[in-house]
Write an enzyme that holds these catalytic residues in place. Structure first.
Site, PDB file in Angstrom:
ATOM      1  N   ASP A   1     -28.851 -28.179  31.648  1.00 35.92           N
ATOM      2  CA  ASP A   1     -29.074 -29.599  31.362  1.00 35.92           C
ATOM      3  C   ASP A   1     -30.253 -29.826  30.428  1.00 35.92           C
ATOM      4  O   ASP A   1     -30.769 -30.926  30.330  1.00 35.92           O
ATOM      5  CB  ASP A   1     -29.293 -30.366  32.669  1.00 35.92           C
ATOM      6  CG  ASP A   1     -30.448 -29.797  33.489  1.00 35.92           C
ATOM      7  OD1 ASP A   1     -31.120 -28.865  33.000  1.00 35.92           O
ATOM      8  OD2 ASP A   1     -30.693 -30.276  34.608  1.00 35.92           O
TER       9      ASP A   1
ATOM     10  N   CYS B   1     -33.320 -25.923  31.653  1.00 36.19           N
ATOM     11  CA  CYS B   1     -33.083 -24.622  32.288  1.00 36.19           C
ATOM     12  C   CYS B   1     -34.303 -23.696  32.256  1.00 36.19           C
ATOM     13  O   CYS B   1     -34.594 -23.022  33.243  1.00 36.19           O
ATOM     14  CB  CYS B   1     -31.861 -23.932  31.685  1.00 36.19           C
ATOM     15  SG  CYS B   1     -31.959 -23.645  29.905  1.00 36.19           S
TER      16      CYS B   1
ATOM     17  N   HIS C   1     -29.250 -20.237  27.103  1.00 33.97           N
ATOM     18  CA  HIS C   1     -29.450 -20.710  28.479  1.00 33.97           C
ATOM     19  C   HIS C   1     -30.331 -19.711  29.222  1.00 33.97           C
ATOM     20  O   HIS C   1     -30.293 -18.502  28.958  1.00 33.97           O
ATOM     21  CB  HIS C   1     -28.108 -20.843  29.191  1.00 33.97           C
ATOM     22  CG  HIS C   1     -28.232 -21.284  30.619  1.00 33.97           C
ATOM     23  ND1 HIS C   1     -28.600 -22.561  30.976  1.00 33.97           N
ATOM     24  CD2 HIS C   1     -28.044 -20.603  31.790  1.00 33.97           C
ATOM     25  CE1 HIS C   1     -28.629 -22.665  32.290  1.00 33.97           C
ATOM     26  NE2 HIS C   1     -28.306 -21.494  32.804  1.00 33.97           N
TER      27      HIS C   1
END
Length: 282
Positions: A144, A147, A268
């Protein structure tokens, strides 16, 4: 009439899917609107999603047209007589169901093969293998924009029993970069021009760290390590098994994982746990 109805139902389904895709694209644009680099990546991702939907819908329309042609074939009831009738409705439904089942099984097999050899799965396997060597496993963090900060927050709780919120980590990261401008400026550039940031662009960069969900990277990891005065180890699939930051600091290293292919919009970060401590959460 029934054949035309099948096509009409499919066309309605396709129109709905296109509307849903447009809504999804708008949501993605909102997430990336404050990040110029992500906007470039998003343009390519939107084109891929639209092409993927268009190709799938074409295949579905071809499949329905093919099924309709099968449904309308005549069958010979008696080999000695040239008497032919159309398939009954029950037979049509049976043929269609069998066709759909065959297509579904094929799609599952193709998807399974793609997943096994896909970059996301291969990267995840490589990271998991490297973690096992040091008795660790991945602890999933939501994608989101927060991370990196959530992964660090989780590690602080697991390794040091410290509870620091994402908001506080963002604030202190921004403050540290701003207070040590001369150290960070040589590594910050405009994503469009590749020139070093101007003073106003630098201030905007620092403000975004606090006031938006802009992704964190190597610059932010360095700032976090220096502010927290603790080492941070980043495990990745390719290149060096880990990248170390803040090795001059004492105490246990915060171990996070870096994924290039886990999500379509970009990089990520996940956290980690000792394998036998799988139940620990924060």
């Amino acid at each position: 009439m029934e054949d035309n109805n099948d096509i009409e139902v499919l066309e309605n389904k396709h129109r709905k899917e296109k509307k849903e895709l447009q809504a999804h694209i708008q949501a993605l644009k909102k997430v990336a609107k404050n990040d110029k680099t992500k906007k470039k990546e998003l343009t390519a991702e939107i084109a891929r999603l639209e092409l993927e939907l268009d190709n799938r819908q074409k295949k579905e329309m071809e499949a329905v047209s093919k099924e309709n042609s099968i449904d309308n074939e005549l069958v010979q009831l008696d080999e000695n007589e040239d008497i032919k009738i159309k398939l009954s409705k029950a037979q049509k439904r049976r043929v269609k169901k069998e066709q759909q089942e065959r297509e579904r099984e094929l799609e599952i097999k193709l998807q399974e093969k793609e997943n096994i050899n896909g970059p996301r799965n291969l990267e995840n396997q490589a990271i998991c293998n490297r973690l096992k060597e040091i008795n660790l496993q991945v602890y999933s963090i939501p994608s989101d924009g927060d991370c990196l900060y959530k992964a660090v927050s989780h590690q602080l709780f697991v390794k040091r029993k410290q509870s620091i919120s994402v908001e506080e980590l963002r604030k202190q990261t921004s403050n540290y970069i701003r207070e040590n401008k001369e150290d960070f400026m040589p590594f910050l550039n405009n994503p469009e021009t590749c020139d070093l940031l101007t003073d106003s662009e630098f201030e905007e960069y620092c403000d975004k760290i606090i006031n938006s969900k802009v992704w964190g990277g190597q610059i932010e990891i360095r700032a976090l390590s220096n502010y927290l005065k603790c080492p941070i180890s980043i495990i990745q699939a390719t290149g060096p098994a880990s990248i170390q930051q803040g090795e001059e600091f004492d105490g246990p290293s915060l171990v996070i994982t870096y994924h290039r292919h886990m999500y379509r919009l970009g990089a990520h970060y996940n956290s980690t746990l000792v394998i036998e401590d799988e139940h620990v959460e924060h």
